[in-house]
Design a protein around this motif. Structure first.
Motif, PDB file in Angstrom:
ATOM      1  N   HIS A 270       0.854  -1.198   0.000  1.00  0.00           N
ATOM      2  CA  HIS A 270       0.000   0.000   0.000  1.00  0.00           C
ATOM      3  C   HIS A 270       0.886   1.243   0.000  1.00  0.00           C
ATOM      4  CE1 HIS A 270      -2.801   2.935   1.946  1.00  0.00           C
ATOM      5  NE2 HIS A 270      -3.657   2.342   1.130  1.00  0.00           N
ATOM      6  N   SER A 271       0.713   2.091  -0.993  1.00  0.00           N
ATOM      7  CA  SER A 271       1.705   3.141  -1.206  1.00  0.00           C
ATOM      8  C   SER A 271       1.663   4.232  -0.136  1.00  0.00           C
ATOM      9  CB  SER A 271       1.568   3.721  -2.614  1.00  0.00           C
ATOM     10  OG  SER A 271       0.250   4.144  -2.835  1.00  0.00           O
ATOM     11  N   VAL A 272       0.477   4.558   0.371  1.00  0.00           N
ATOM     12  CA  VAL A 272       0.409   5.597   1.413  1.00  0.00           C
ATOM     13  C   VAL A 272       1.108   5.096   2.677  1.00  0.00           C
ATOM     14  CG1 VAL A 272      -1.111   6.976   2.870  1.00  0.00           C
ATOM     15  CG2 VAL A 272      -1.726   6.551   0.487  1.00  0.00           C
ATOM     16  N   HIS A 320      -5.637  -2.445  -6.826  1.00  0.00           N
ATOM     17  CA  HIS A 320      -5.725  -3.590  -5.910  1.00  0.00           C
ATOM     18  C   HIS A 320      -4.757  -3.359  -4.768  1.00  0.00           C
ATOM     19  CE1 HIS A 320      -7.616  -5.706  -9.367  1.00  0.00           C
ATOM     20  NE2 HIS A 320      -8.316  -6.226  -8.396  1.00  0.00           N
ATOM     21  N   GLY A 321      -5.278  -3.041  -3.618  1.00  0.00           N
ATOM     22  CA  GLY A 321      -4.407  -2.718  -2.495  1.00  0.00           C
ATOM     23  C   GLY A 321      -3.817  -1.327  -2.607  1.00  0.00           C
ATOM     24  N   ASP A 333      -3.370   3.865 -17.701  1.00  0.00           N
ATOM     25  CA  ASP A 333      -4.831   3.803 -17.714  1.00  0.00           C
ATOM     26  C   ASP A 333      -5.406   3.053 -16.516  1.00  0.00           C
ATOM     27  OD1 ASP A 333      -3.744   1.440 -18.577  1.00  0.00           O
ATOM     28  OD2 ASP A 333      -4.962   1.277 -20.384  1.00  0.00           O
ATOM     29  N   THR A 334      -4.699   2.057 -16.036  1.00  0.00           N
ATOM     30  CA  THR A 334      -5.185   1.321 -14.860  1.00  0.00           C
ATOM     31  C   THR A 334      -4.454   1.773 -13.593  1.00  0.00           C
ATOM     32  OG1 THR A 334      -3.619  -0.471 -15.318  1.00  0.00           O
ATOM     33  CG2 THR A 334      -5.849  -0.720 -16.175  1.00  0.00           C
ATOM     34  N   VAL A 335      -3.698   2.801 -13.714  1.00  0.00           N
ATOM     35  CA  VAL A 335      -2.971   3.504 -12.655  1.00  0.00           C
ATOM     36  C   VAL A 335      -3.788   3.712 -11.371  1.00  0.00           C
ATOM     37  CG1 VAL A 335      -3.818   5.587 -13.812  1.00  0.00           C
ATOM     38  CG2 VAL A 335      -1.967   5.803 -12.213  1.00  0.00           C
ATOM     39  N   TYR A 336      -3.082   3.871 -10.247  1.00  0.00           N
ATOM     40  CA  TYR A 336      -3.766   4.356  -9.051  1.00  0.00           C
ATOM     41  C   TYR A 336      -3.316   5.794  -8.731  1.00  0.00           C
ATOM     42  CZ  TYR A 336      -6.822   3.800  -5.120  1.00  0.00           C
ATOM     43  OH  TYR A 336      -7.876   3.942  -4.266  1.00  0.00           O
TER      44      TYR A 336
ATOM     45  N   ASN B 400       1.456  -7.616 -10.896  1.00  0.00           N
ATOM     46  CA  ASN B 400       0.421  -6.584 -10.952  1.00  0.00           C
ATOM     47  C   ASN B 400      -0.941  -7.276 -10.918  1.00  0.00           C
ATOM     48  OD1 ASN B 400      -1.543  -4.724 -11.738  1.00  0.00           O
ATOM     49  ND2 ASN B 400      -0.037  -3.482 -12.817  1.00  0.00           N
ATOM     50  N   PRO B 401      -1.685  -7.080  -9.831  1.00  0.00           N
ATOM     51  CA  PRO B 401      -2.957  -7.821  -9.688  1.00  0.00           C
ATOM     52  C   PRO B 401      -3.933  -7.559 -10.832  1.00  0.00           C
ATOM     53  CG  PRO B 401      -2.409  -6.593  -7.677  1.00  0.00           C
ATOM     54  CD  PRO B 401      -1.418  -6.175  -8.720  1.00  0.00           C
ATOM     55  N   ASP B 402      -3.808  -6.426 -11.508  1.00  0.00           N
ATOM     56  CA  ASP B 402      -4.704  -6.152 -12.634  1.00  0.00           C
ATOM     57  C   ASP B 402      -4.464  -7.112 -13.792  1.00  0.00           C
ATOM     58  OD1 ASP B 402      -5.748  -3.903 -11.311  1.00  0.00           O
ATOM     59  OD2 ASP B 402      -4.035  -2.715 -11.949  1.00  0.00           O
ATOM     60  N   ARG B 403      -3.340  -7.789 -13.781  1.00  0.00           N
ATOM     61  CA  ARG B 403      -3.003  -8.678 -14.897  1.00  0.00           C
ATOM     62  C   ARG B 403      -2.813 -10.113 -14.438  1.00  0.00           C
ATOM     63  NH1 ARG B 403       0.349  -4.375 -18.385  1.00  0.00           N
ATOM     64  NH2 ARG B 403      -0.924  -2.666 -17.638  1.00  0.00           N
TER      65      ARG B 403
END
Lengths: 657, 657
Positions: A270-272, A320-321, A333-336, B400-403
């Motif tokens: 988790h980046s934060v 995800h997470g 595009d699927t970036v957080y 990468n959970p998206d993939r």
């Protein structure tokens, strides 16, 4: 420990006065803080209720009801008070202060006799305190309340909330530790570590520093506290409301507790959580002269910012997470790229600057601030992005579940509303990020070029200066030394990465040589009151490419101009942005567009649009040979921080070359 | 109803004998069917157990134990029997037949006295039959058992399983219908509709046709059966094992029950469910001369294949719900493109061909068959892709959970193992897909160029022919008419989309004119026994571009050669495939590489690789101007169906131009 003390002194004496930033700090003061107060009180129509204030009133016995919102809802209230504190420090507002005082009274009433404070456990699970550090954010909320109390105390001199959090910290110190009978644990969401360091600075109480160190040192040790704790709960999960499999050590990387922090090399999880922890690590490395911790900070800095950071200063490649993935995996595009994560990165960067004044820390700080963070807030201050994408196709955000987390329109308020109050507290404390000093070395560093008046206490004596800046639109900054000591001291001006070493310094109108130290232009001399230093880093629009391993950007370039990243929007360039390409050799023409959302420099450049007219609607594939020659077009790019403030539409940062 | 009857007759008389396909049908016969038998019996080491056979033994009272696997596990057994049936039809195998007979005995024993047959409900939830059509796949499993029974009966003449399914169908007919006391519902997963049509053909029993029609007609009517049923269960979900919110009508689009089928315009929801339904709709449109249904089929065909289909014939753009998303949303990396969905698309295409012989249906059929479906199986027949991506970065699949749903290596057997037996039943029945006839019009259509011997019964009399084909490597097909009637009849040869109208026909060595009808080269004449028809569609490698609205492919091209889509693999081109680009003007050089996995035509073409050497590892972004000139490289492309059969690595279909 000298660095941080001098830092604190300098901070208190910086007043922001800037043509670009005043607008935003005024927005926070005039709109965001009042708006968030309404939100915290559940008075925003059509927005999810916050319940945050109500929870405190219930916990204080002032109201009946059920707990509402997330388990960490208290932190929104804390972040709001922290922002109020910073705001009051720069501009008194008796009415706002009254509101805050009243709220603080309620918070104090919600505190247990032993010092414990958390509305979720008070209302919903009394007796279960400290049984789910993994998920329940008790220490996280405590940390935010500490930060709030310190900001409010430093602004107003009022100790009420500071006393509350000290009492709470004292109590926490009796619960956690290596001694028999104490919990040898730490929070699932880092935050209290950096807060305890602040509390130590505010109070001088060494115990708080030691407690922060304990939490950092314990993290990731074997046996793993979070895993053992899960076992003790039989795997019961607060979020799932049922028993789940006990997490593996790999899964605990989500909480950065998979390894002792000194052994961590790459940003994971988790980046934060990650950057809040790195910030505390940097604090402690500085305060305790911990070489090993410093090396870990440097490694994690390098990995985070050189392999896992978007060009906008965003971090976190998957929703995800809300997490890091791995080196060079930066899908647009699927970036957080959560707003809070970039704010945490700014916290980390600032502490690295205090550890060692290297311009790369400030470069990243500036990048995250002017792009990811500033872009997260709408121009009206009432709408926010949680996720800050680099490529948006609104239809996909609506209809492809893989992109549903990417919004094309800023939202009013979030059920999990960590980001808006985080933006508020950052922008109200922006004055803290402009300068640092090395008091013993008689150095004043300027990291950000933001207009301000500042006073510093050096060994040589007092320095006062006035900075005027034309950033981000022009590469021109002017310093006037309004007070100087009798002895020499050093002015160190950051040579921003975006000028690629081309920056002219003038002293009293004469071009002046300077030494370059770690990316800072430094001049040591006996200054005279009224001396004028002009600083002219070359600020020109540039096409930027990204490392070949960042597959998402292959064959593409971004436009940067000074600290700002630019983007193409549908509003200016029509839809189907991926079919546009930029001429590599074409001139990037910049001009100030007074019409654009209060005025901004926009960039036009010649490009090409893939031919479309010959395509039939119901043909998906055909020979490339049938493709007609592409059409010349003029592309118009606007600063990324302004995207999504007109009609909803496509947006892209990376453009085919 | 003439069309389908003639179809059935023709089918039974086609024997495949093909240089390219024999290898795969032999693989299915010699390896896949035996391997899957082991899998169904839980005897594959390190693979998830299937439990499928065991469930039948338990339900038959032959063994004690708990139900295992998915609620629809029975269908794996059915699909296996169906494949066995097709296999026995073309090549007798007493041992295999014996195994199947024994299994069928067990299945018969698992049938209830009233005809009901489903091991999940028999073992795990007796008494709850027909209470969760939304999720529990009872009619879906029934449908698959019907298809199995018909295939087995037609191959062996043995009625045992056919009697079982007829009894089951008769029972279903007493449970479902518009009459008072009957369930006015349908299955959450379409399949029984097309199976009942087959059962009608096999038995001549009109009731089965009417029941199929009932299921199709009821679907999506108001009040919505699936939603009402959920309410009756209090929202209890089989999958979640708890109560969930009642689905909305939008969510019911997952099951294509959001609108009556005749009102559906765009492909929505779970892609396998969708195409199974469209196939049944096409069946019914033909059998009942239902114009409105035909129009719906055409609209859904157009939307599916012209706006939501990958160049490989894959459908389904997201793994969330294994579903369609919306027009032109075809991401290559987060793709789903499930194997079963392409197989369902082939079912749909074949039925559209029976409705109206237009070459576009066969073009899509061929595309899905030679690429998405064929590529799903490893060259050893023991490993399968469920998801068939167009772009793979193995590290991203892992980290990468998206993939994570995109595997870079085929898997042994899946817990939900719908795909492998579906491949088996398709490949063993491939002879059914090559020809159709229009008996009354005296036309023989050749849709696929696959070597085979065939006999057809036309109004004019009997036709027999032998097709020899050099596809997919060369555009050469030879037909020998081994039996002809005394009257004229029409040979109609598909002009494949990939020859772009350039195809030469020779009759007995002389170039011959032909009429073009709906994409078929037709010649009507009095044929003579021994006539030789040579058919030479131009088969050349081509660069293909995609519609500008397919944003994922902007600025890129794919390589096609005849029916085959090509791809770049790391094994041939190194890693960092996105940094490679293709010269638009360069010649695509094709040659047969005998070394490559049993031999295949590979394509080489000049391209360029973005310069990498000047990049430092820890630089993420830098001015484009620093980029050195790209390096000339030779790109090597291999057929998509062969990807992932060497060492794991990157793969891409779309290449920058």
């Amino acid at each position: 420990m000298g660095i941080s003390m001098s830092e604190r002194q300098s901070n208190r004496r910086v007043r922001l006065q800037d043509g670009f930033w005043n607008k935003f700090t005024e927005l926070v003061r005039g709109t965001v803080i009042p708006y968030q107060w309404e939100a915290l009180n559940d008075r925003i129509p059509d927005a999810e209720p916050s319940y945050a204030i109500r929870n405190f009133r219930i916990a204080a016995g002032m109201e009946e009801g059920e707990f509402g919102g997330m388990v960490f809802q208290d932190s929104d209230v804390a972040k709001w008070i922290e922002a109020v504190g910073y705001s009051l420090a720069s501009q008194p507002d008796p009415e706002l202060e009254g509101t805050a005082d009243e709220l603080i009274e309620q918070i104090a009433k919600a505190q247990h006799a032993n010092g414990y404070l958390n509305t979720y456990y008070s209302i919903k699970e009394p007796g279960n305190e400290w049984t789910n550090l993994h998920e329940a954010h008790e220490l996280y909320c405590a940390g935010h309340m500490m930060e709030a109390a310190i900001a409010y105390y430093e602004a107003t001199g009022k100790r009420k909330l500071l006393d509350v959090v000290c009492k709470f910290a004292d109590y926490i110190d009796t619960v956690f530790g290596r001694e028999q009978g104490k919990l040898r644990g730490y929070d699932g969401h880092q935050e209290i570590e950096l807060a305890l360091v602040k509390l130590y600075h505010a109070t001088g109480e060494e115990r708080y520093l030691k407690l922060a160190q304990f939490f950092i040192d314990e993290r990731g040790q074997s046996p793993n506290f979070l895993i053992e704790e899960c076992k003790q709960r039989g795997g019961y999960s607060h979020w799932a409301k049922k028993e789940l499999p006990i997490p593996t050590i790999e899964q605990i990387a989500y909480n950065q507790a998979h390894l002792p922090v000194r052994e961590q090399d790459v940003a994971l999880g988790h980046s934060v959580r990650a950057v809040y922890m790195y910030a505390a690590m940097a604090d402690l490395a500085s305060l305790t002269d911990d070489r090993e911790l410093l090396e870990a900070c440097r490694r994690l800095w390098d990995n985070t910012t050189k392999r896992q950071m978007y060009i906008t200063g965003g971090i976190g490649s998957t929703h995800h997470g809300e997490a890091f993935t791995f080196d060079h995996d930066l899908p647009n595009d699927t970036v957080y790229a959560e707003t809070c994560a970039s704010i945490g990165l700014i916290f980390f960067a600032r502490r690295m600057l205090l550890l060692e004044a290297k311009s790369e820390y400030a470069d990243v700080l500036e990048r995250a601030l002017y792009n990811n963070v500033l872009g997260s807030m709408s121009q009206d201050g009432k709408h926010y992005f949680y996720v800050n994408p680099l490529e948006v196709w609104p239809k996909a955000s609506l209809n492809n579940p893989d992109r549903r987390h990417v919004k094309s329109v800023r939202q009013k308020w979030f059920g999990c509303s960590c980001c808006p109050p985080n933006v508020a507290r950052l922008l109200t404390s922006l004055n803290d990020y402009i300068y640092t000093t090395s008091a013993l070395d008689n150095k004043v560093y300027t990291h950000l070029f933001i207009g301000s008046e500042a006073q510093f206490e050096l060994a040589a004596g007092q320095v006062a200066l006035k900075q005027q800046s034309r950033l981000p639109w022009e590469g021109y900054v002017r310093f006037e030394l309004t007070a100087v000591p009798d002895a020499a001291f050093t002015l160190a001006l950051r040579i921003p990465s975006w000028c690629y070493g081309q920056a002219v310094m003038k002293i009293n109108g004469m071009i002046s040589e300077y030494e370059v130290e770690n990316g800072y232009a430094t001049v040591n001399r006996q200054w005279v009151q009224g001396d004028i230093v002009e600083w002219e880093p070359v600020l020109e629009a540039q096409l930027i490419s990204s490392h070949p391993a960042i597959r998402a950007n292959a064959g593409k370039a971004a436009i940067e101009r000074g600290p700002l990243v630019y983007c193409l929007e549908e509003a200016d360039n029509g839809s189907l942005l991926p079919n546009l390409s930029i001429d590599r050799q074409a001139e990037l023409q910049s001009y100030f567009d007074t019409e654009l959302l209060g005025g901004a420099v926009v960039i036009e450049v010649k490009g090409r649009a893939d031919e479309r007219a010959s395509w039939q609607e119901n043909t998906a594939y055909r020979p490339l040979a049938q493709q007609q020659v592409s059409e010349p077009v003029k592309l118009k790019a606007v600063p990324y921080y302004l995207w999504g403030n007109r009609q909803p539409g496509e947006m892209t940062v990376w453009i085919r070359v």
